[in-house]
Design a protein around this motif. Structure first.
Motif, PDB file in Angstrom:
ATOM      1  N   ASN A  44     -73.441 -50.822-109.021  1.00  0.00           N
ATOM      2  CA  ASN A  44     -72.201 -51.389-109.151  1.00  0.00           C
ATOM      3  C   ASN A  44     -71.158 -50.611-108.220  1.00  0.00           C
ATOM      4  O   ASN A  44     -70.008 -51.116-107.731  1.00  0.00           O
ATOM      5  CB  ASN A  44     -71.538 -51.828-110.207  1.00  0.00           C
ATOM      6  N   ALA A  50     -76.893 -51.862-113.178  1.00  0.00           N
ATOM      7  CA  ALA A  50     -77.050 -53.420-113.644  1.00  0.00           C
ATOM      8  C   ALA A  50     -78.560 -53.951-113.384  1.00  0.00           C
ATOM      9  O   ALA A  50     -78.775 -54.230-111.883  1.00  0.00           O
ATOM     10  CB  ALA A  50     -76.404 -54.835-113.666  1.00  0.00           C
ATOM     11  N   SER A  52     -81.041 -57.436-114.159  1.00  0.00           N
ATOM     12  CA  SER A  52     -80.431 -58.570-113.848  1.00  0.00           C
ATOM     13  C   SER A  52     -82.112 -59.446-114.188  1.00  0.00           C
ATOM     14  O   SER A  52     -83.087 -59.068-112.805  1.00  0.00           O
ATOM     15  CB  SER A  52     -79.706 -60.048-113.354  1.00  0.00           C
ATOM     16  N   ARG A 119     -78.375 -59.593-118.165  1.00  0.00           N
ATOM     17  CA  ARG A 119     -78.110 -59.102-117.665  1.00  0.00           C
ATOM     18  C   ARG A 119     -78.097 -57.846-118.669  1.00  0.00           C
ATOM     19  O   ARG A 119     -77.390 -57.772-119.687  1.00  0.00           O
ATOM     20  CB  ARG A 119     -76.478 -58.889-117.235  1.00  0.00           C
ATOM     21  N   ASN A 121     -76.474 -53.324-119.065  1.00  0.00           N
ATOM     22  CA  ASN A 121     -75.219 -52.915-118.050  1.00  0.00           C
ATOM     23  C   ASN A 121     -75.867 -50.913-118.218  1.00  0.00           C
ATOM     24  O   ASN A 121     -76.162 -51.512-119.502  1.00  0.00           O
ATOM     25  CB  ASN A 121     -73.823 -53.007-118.452  1.00  0.00           C
TER      26      ASN A 121
END
Length: 160
Positions: A44, A50, A52, A119, A121
């Motif tokens: 990011n 992240a 997924s 997801r 983080n």
């Protein structure tokens, strides 16, 4: 299996002991994974990431997320509370386990599930003590300074 000799690497590096264990783990275990569930790893920004995972058919209760010794472990186990008779089953609802090695100072900050995607983080938080710092070179008062003009005048005075 061929062993990898990391001795040349250790000649010019300090503190990369964990690198050897990561390489050893990558080369010796899990020769090929089955690819289930598919996943993406996103960056990011410089210190935020992240992961997924496509976990269609699983609920939050059927997924377990743990971090142990800098390894993120995601397990999914489908509860067989109701047996269904399928004519065709294209959605894989089998048990899975995915492992991700985390770099130093990478922490899991949360997880969310929406539209069949899990997801997770992550953020890299380097402690202040580990951040780069500038070292100022102090000038010592005991340094002898030579004045070349004074010496040349004194030699001329002596010659006269």
């Amino acid at each position: 299996m061929n062993a990898v000799d990391l001795t040349p690497l250790y000649r010019s590096t300090i503190g990369f002991d964990r690198l050897a264990s990561i390489l050893d783990h990558a080369l010796s275990t899990e020769p090929t994974t089955n690819g289930y569930p598919p996943y993406n790893i996103e960056s990011n920004n410089e210190n935020s990431y992240a992961i997924s995972l496509a976990v269609a058919g699983f609920s939050e209760d059927e997924i377990d997320i743990q971090v142990e010794k800098s390894v993120l472990i995601i397990k999914g186990e489908k509860s067989n509370s109701e047996e269904k008779k399928y004519l065709y089953q294209g959605i894989a609802n089998r048990t899975f386990e995915r492992k991700f090695s985390l770099a130093d100072y990478v922490e899991v900050t949360g997880a969310e599930m929406a539209n069949g995607l899990l997801r997770i983080n992550l953020v890299k938080e380097i402690p202040e003590a580990m951040k780069p710092k500038t070292i100022v070179i102090n000038r010592s008062d005991n340094v002898l300074e030579h004045d070349t003009k004074t010496k040349s005048h004194s030699k001329a005075d002596k010659a006269a």
